[in-house]
Design a protein around this motif. Structure first.
Motif, PDB file in Angstrom:
ATOM      1  N   CYS A 258      55.338  47.178  63.034  1.00  0.00           N
ATOM      2  CA  CYS A 258      55.452  47.691  64.479  1.00  0.00           C
ATOM      3  C   CYS A 258      54.104  48.357  64.508  1.00  0.00           C
ATOM      4  O   CYS A 258      53.443  48.639  65.333  1.00  0.00           O
ATOM      5  CB  CYS A 258      56.500  48.496  64.856  1.00  0.00           C
ATOM      6  SG  CYS A 258      58.125  47.610  65.250  1.00  0.00           S
ATOM      7  N   ILE A 259      54.104  49.037  63.027  1.00  0.00           N
ATOM      8  CA  ILE A 259      52.914  50.259  63.261  1.00  0.00           C
ATOM      9  C   ILE A 259      51.174  50.201  63.678  1.00  0.00           C
ATOM     10  O   ILE A 259      50.164  50.079  64.095  1.00  0.00           O
ATOM     11  CB  ILE A 259      53.265  51.378  63.060  1.00  0.00           C
ATOM     12  CG1 ILE A 259      52.379  52.704  63.174  1.00  0.00           C
ATOM     13  CG2 ILE A 259      52.494  51.272  61.664  1.00  0.00           C
ATOM     14  CD1 ILE A 259      52.834  54.071  62.119  1.00  0.00           C
ATOM     15  N   THR A 260      51.593  48.438  62.726  1.00  0.00           N
ATOM     16  CA  THR A 260      50.108  47.717  62.510  1.00  0.00           C
ATOM     17  C   THR A 260      49.281  47.432  63.743  1.00  0.00           C
ATOM     18  O   THR A 260      48.710  47.621  64.458  1.00  0.00           O
ATOM     19  CB  THR A 260      50.010  46.565  61.928  1.00  0.00           C
ATOM     20  OG1 THR A 260      50.857  46.911  60.532  1.00  0.00           O
ATOM     21  CG2 THR A 260      48.803  45.687  61.626  1.00  0.00           C
ATOM     22  N   LEU A 261      50.017  46.458  64.636  1.00  0.00           N
ATOM     23  CA  LEU A 261      49.974  46.282  65.713  1.00  0.00           C
ATOM     24  C   LEU A 261      49.917  47.781  67.045  1.00  0.00           C
ATOM     25  O   LEU A 261      49.083  47.282  67.780  1.00  0.00           O
ATOM     26  CB  LEU A 261      51.352  45.512  66.662  1.00  0.00           C
ATOM     27  CG  LEU A 261      51.657  44.307  66.374  1.00  0.00           C
ATOM     28  CD1 LEU A 261      53.246  44.009  66.609  1.00  0.00           C
ATOM     29  CD2 LEU A 261      50.160  43.244  66.065  1.00  0.00           C
ATOM     30  N   LEU A 262      50.698  48.962  67.231  1.00  0.00           N
ATOM     31  CA  LEU A 262      50.338  50.148  67.549  1.00  0.00           C
ATOM     32  C   LEU A 262      49.146  50.235  67.447  1.00  0.00           C
ATOM     33  O   LEU A 262      48.175  50.977  68.588  1.00  0.00           O
ATOM     34  CB  LEU A 262      51.652  50.433  68.101  1.00  0.00           C
ATOM     35  CG  LEU A 262      52.597  50.124  68.318  1.00  0.00           C
ATOM     36  CD1 LEU A 262      54.184  51.602  68.020  1.00  0.00           C
ATOM     37  CD2 LEU A 262      52.968  50.138  69.639  1.00  0.00           C
ATOM     38  N   ALA A 263      48.460  50.668  66.304  1.00  0.00           N
ATOM     39  CA  ALA A 263      47.787  51.097  65.753  1.00  0.00           C
ATOM     40  C   ALA A 263      46.450  50.187  66.238  1.00  0.00           C
ATOM     41  O   ALA A 263      45.649  51.043  66.833  1.00  0.00           O
ATOM     42  CB  ALA A 263      47.761  51.480  64.593  1.00  0.00           C
TER      43      ALA A 263
END
Length: 153
Positions: A37-42
């Protein structure tokens, strides 16, 4: 992303050593979900991908490996991350501070912090939603979930 891979190997190595099978599976599943999820948000927020993903790896580390109370897990995970990252000699002090601050603050969902903190908080909420989409989210967690989804569209 070489530093990230080294940290990931360490974290998952520690998770593999967790004796309780259910706890070990939860550690791996949730950490992986937050990492994804943080990959997409980053990417959508134009943040440093490597630092974001390292935050995700450590954010609940102490809860799983040290069986600390939930109320202490963010602080304890940040302390562990700080010590480990410092020992690797791979990171600038400013990077370690930024990572560990985000980890220490990620449970404070009602408070606004740095963009890295916000990404970790939102990734954590989004991961919990993806792990159980039938769960009801209210208040700030619902707001975070909707905002994170909007950032991904």
């Amino acid at each position: 992303m070489e530093r990230y891979q080294r940290i990931k190997d360490h974290v998952y190595g520690k998770f593999n050593a967790i004796y309780n099978e259910i706890l070990r599976a939860n550690a791996m599943t949730h950490t992986n979900a937050v990492d994804n999820c943080i990959t997409l948000l980053a990417i959508s927020r134009n943040l440093n991908l490597e630092l974001c993903k390292i935050c995700a790896l450590f954010h609940d580390f102490s809860q799983y490996t040290q069986n600390c109370p939930h109320s202490e897990h963010a602080r304890m995970s940040a302390i562990y991350a700080h010590n480990f990252l410092s020992e690797t000699n791979l990171f600038k002090i400013s990077e370690i501070d930024e990572i560990c601050y985000a980890i220490s603050q990620h449970s404070k969902k009602g408070q606004y912090d740095s963009p890295l903190c916000e990404a970790l908080k939102d990734a954590d909420v989004l991961a919990h939603f993806l792990e159980d989409p039938t769960k009801q989210f209210e208040g700030i967690k619902r707001e975070r979930l909707l905002n994170a989804c909007a950032d991904l569209s």
